[in-house]
Design an enzyme around this catalytic site. Structure first.
Site, PDB file in Angstrom:
ATOM      1  N   ASP A  56       0.884  -1.162   0.000  1.00 37.53           N
ATOM      2  CA  ASP A  56       0.000   0.000   0.000  1.00 37.53           C
ATOM      3  C   ASP A  56       0.920   1.211   0.000  1.00 37.53           C
ATOM      4  OD1 ASP A  56      -1.532   2.191   0.615  1.00 37.53           O
ATOM      5  OD2 ASP A  56      -2.785   1.146   2.072  1.00 37.53           O
ATOM      6  N   TYR A  99      -9.010  15.049  -8.029  1.00 40.69           N
ATOM      7  CA  TYR A  99      -8.119  14.048  -8.630  1.00 40.69           C
ATOM      8  C   TYR A  99      -6.981  14.742  -9.389  1.00 40.69           C
ATOM      9  CZ  TYR A  99      -6.522  10.591 -12.088  1.00 40.69           C
ATOM     10  OH  TYR A  99      -5.748   9.780 -12.882  1.00 40.69           O
TER      11      TYR A  99
HETATM   12  N1  LIG Z   1      -7.319   5.433 -16.186  1.00 35.65           N
HETATM   13  C1  LIG Z   1      -7.101   6.530 -16.911  1.00 35.65           C
HETATM   14  O1  LIG Z   1      -7.899   6.902 -17.766  1.00 35.65           O
HETATM   15  C2  LIG Z   1      -5.846   7.317 -16.715  1.00 35.65           C
HETATM   16  C3  LIG Z   1      -5.604   8.429 -17.529  1.00 35.65           C
HETATM   17  C4  LIG Z   1      -4.421   9.144 -17.376  1.00 35.65           C
HETATM   18  C5  LIG Z   1      -3.501   8.760 -16.425  1.00 35.65           C
HETATM   19  N2  LIG Z   1      -3.770   7.696 -15.625  1.00 35.65           N
HETATM   20  C6  LIG Z   1      -2.759   7.328 -14.613  1.00 35.65           C
HETATM   21  O2  LIG Z   1      -2.159   6.114 -15.022  1.00 35.65           O
HETATM   22  C7  LIG Z   1      -1.766   5.348 -13.880  1.00 35.65           C
HETATM   23  C8  LIG Z   1      -2.352   3.950 -13.973  1.00 35.65           C
HETATM   24  O3  LIG Z   1      -3.778   4.042 -13.988  1.00 35.65           O
HETATM   25  P1  LIG Z   1      -4.702   2.798 -14.338  1.00 35.65           P
HETATM   26  O4  LIG Z   1      -5.657   3.245 -15.361  1.00 35.65           O
HETATM   27  O5  LIG Z   1      -3.866   1.573 -14.568  1.00 35.65           O
HETATM   28  O6  LIG Z   1      -5.495   2.663 -12.963  1.00 35.65           O
HETATM   29  P2  LIG Z   1      -6.141   1.378 -12.272  1.00 35.65           P
HETATM   30  O7  LIG Z   1      -6.473   0.344 -13.282  1.00 35.65           O
HETATM   31  O8  LIG Z   1      -7.191   1.925 -11.368  1.00 35.65           O
HETATM   32  O9  LIG Z   1      -4.923   0.834 -11.416  1.00 35.65           O
HETATM   33  C9  LIG Z   1      -4.454   1.484 -10.291  1.00 35.65           C
HETATM   34  C10 LIG Z   1      -3.907   0.421  -9.373  1.00 35.65           C
HETATM   35  O10 LIG Z   1      -3.410   1.073  -8.196  1.00 35.65           O
HETATM   36  C11 LIG Z   1      -3.836   0.300  -7.082  1.00 35.65           C
HETATM   37  N3  LIG Z   1      -3.892   1.123  -5.891  1.00 35.65           N
HETATM   38  C12 LIG Z   1      -4.844   1.994  -5.487  1.00 35.65           C
HETATM   39  N4  LIG Z   1      -4.500   2.507  -4.300  1.00 35.65           N
HETATM   40  C13 LIG Z   1      -3.322   1.944  -3.950  1.00 35.65           C
HETATM   41  C14 LIG Z   1      -2.470   2.064  -2.842  1.00 35.65           C
HETATM   42  N5  LIG Z   1      -2.769   2.868  -1.805  1.00 35.65           N
HETATM   43  N6  LIG Z   1      -1.333   1.321  -2.814  1.00 35.65           N
HETATM   44  C15 LIG Z   1      -1.030   0.487  -3.825  1.00 35.65           C
HETATM   45  N7  LIG Z   1      -1.792   0.315  -4.894  1.00 35.65           N
HETATM   46  C16 LIG Z   1      -2.933   1.054  -4.967  1.00 35.65           C
HETATM   47  C17 LIG Z   1      -5.202  -0.233  -7.449  1.00 35.65           C
HETATM   48  O11 LIG Z   1      -5.475  -1.381  -6.670  1.00 35.65           O
HETATM   49  P3  LIG Z   1      -6.986  -1.643  -6.138  1.00 35.65           P
HETATM   50  O12 LIG Z   1      -7.839  -1.649  -7.362  1.00 35.65           O
HETATM   51  O13 LIG Z   1      -6.849  -2.959  -5.451  1.00 35.65           O
HETATM   52  O14 LIG Z   1      -7.287  -0.504  -5.220  1.00 35.65           O
HETATM   53  C18 LIG Z   1      -4.991  -0.596  -8.920  1.00 35.65           C
HETATM   54  O15 LIG Z   1      -4.481  -1.896  -9.065  1.00 35.65           O
HETATM   55  C19 LIG Z   1      -2.245   6.165 -12.676  1.00 35.65           C
HETATM   56  O16 LIG Z   1      -1.187   6.977 -12.233  1.00 35.65           O
HETATM   57  C20 LIG Z   1      -3.350   7.054 -13.243  1.00 35.65           C
HETATM   58  O17 LIG Z   1      -3.524   8.230 -12.492  1.00 35.65           O
HETATM   59  C21 LIG Z   1      -4.899   6.951 -15.754  1.00 35.65           C
END
Ligand SMILES: NC(=O)c1ccc[n+]([C@@H]2O[C@H](COP(=O)([O-])OP(=O)(O)OC[C@H]3O[C@@H](n4cnc5c(N)ncnc54)[C@H](OP(=O)(O)O)[C@@H]3O)[C@@H](O)[C@H]2O)c1
Length: 275
Positions: A31, A118
């Site tokens: 975490d 966010y």
């Molecule tokens: N999704 C988008 O459209 C988007 C767009 C631009 C940039 N981003 C950025 O890209 C990156 C990856 O995003 P993604 O789309 O892959 O998101 P995601 O699918 O929601 O994955 C995020 C991961 O982080 C984990 N997480 C949450 N809180 C945590 C904590 N306290 N400690 C450790 N792990 C934690 C979540 O686990 P749980 O599910 O078990 O909580 C999940 O596995 C992030 O930095 C995001 O801000 C995303």
């Protein structure tokens, strides 16, 4: 090492760096709101890919401190581990750091002005990553697993004849597989640290994206184009969130339509394997 390895980008990074000796840590295993476990801090690493994040954009409005603990505190903890072990950090950020008032693509040197809790937490997270990190801003991520727009539309399109989708926000839907390969290129070429905008080529609205998903997956579902106001979500989102890179040698990603096709092919391959 990869944080947030269970997320959609975390999984794609595991594939893109699959030929390396990987330590892939899910939320349960570290975490990131807490400092790195002793076992990690005493080990050795070559690279920290920090994909863990609070990504619930609307949820962050209700709990900004929770989002900050993960997106700022978590990035500071990843940066501290990276410093301690002398392993460069790749941190991920978002188009939501911009207010979207322009009508031309945002490049790295432009001033951010986030509209949501966010977006603010991600912008502070960029600062927490430090000047020695690669900070990769991307947008509208989708992949074959996890919560994302493509998977939501495939589910709704199979249940309904019509879905209402926002048509006044423009962005670059980016396939996580293409983003992960571009990150690999960035690191392998040892391009300068700092901000990088890495998104799919092309742009569209969420409604255009939904229509393309239905077309490419053969679902008979109409898209009713609505406004952001009609949808009425808690968090403000930028109306125009198209990113481009102004940096020399920036890795180029394929068009979002190619990303969509690649994602649907992976979903189909997964379905076939399951049956
Ligand atoms: N999704 C988008 O459209 C988007 C767009 C631009 C940039 N981003 C950025 O890209 C990156 C990856 O995003 P993604 O789309 O892959 O998101 P995601 O699918 O929601 O994955 C995020 C991961 O982080 C984990 N997480 C949450 N809180 C945590 C904590 N306290 N400690 C450790 N792990 C934690 C979540 O686990 P749980 O599910 O078990 O909580 C999940 O596995 C992030 O930095 C995001 O801000 C995303």
């Amino acid at each position: 090492m990869i944080t947030g390895a269970g997320g959609q980008l975390g999984r794609a990074l595991q594939e893109a760096f699959g030929d390396e000796d990987l330590v892939a840590l899910s939320h349960k295993e570290w975490d990131v709101a807490h400092p790195a476990p002793e076992s990690l801090a005493r080990g050795s690493l070559d690279l920290v890919l920090h994909a863990a994040a609070w990504t619930d954009v609307d949820g962050a409005e209700a709990d900004p401190q929770g989002a900050t603990a993960v997106n700022v505190g978590g990035t500071a903890n990843a940066a501290a581990l990276s410093d301690l072990l002398g392993a460069p950090l790749v941190a991920f950020s978002t188009d939501y750091v911009f207010d979207g008032r322009k009508r031309e693509p945002y490049v790295e040197s432009e001033a951010p002005n986030p509209l949501s809790a966010y977006g603010r937490s991600k912008l502070l997270g960029e600062a927490a990553a430090g000047e020695d990190a690669w900070i990769v801003r991307s947008s509208w991520l989708f992949g074959p697993t996890g919560h994302n727009f493509v998977r939501t539309m495939l589910r709704l399109g199979a249940e309904r004849d019509e879905v209402a989708v926002v048509d006044d926000q423009r962005g670059c839907p980016t396939f996580v597989g293409h983003l992960a390969s571009a990150v690999r290129d960035l690191v392998d070429a040892d391009l300068p640290r700092g901000l990088w905008h890495l998104v799919a080529a092309g742009e569209c609205t969420w409604a255009d994206f939904a229509e393309a998903i239905f077309e490419d997956s053969g679902l008979e579902c109409r898209v009713r184009r609505i406004s952001t106001e009609e949808l009425g979500r808690p968090a403000h989102r930028p109306a125009y969130a198209v990113l481009r890179s102004e940096r020399p040698n920036a890795p180029l990603l394929p068009d979002w339509r190619d990303g969509l096709r690649a994602c649907l092919a992976e979903i189909r391959a997964g379905d076939d394997a399951a049956t």
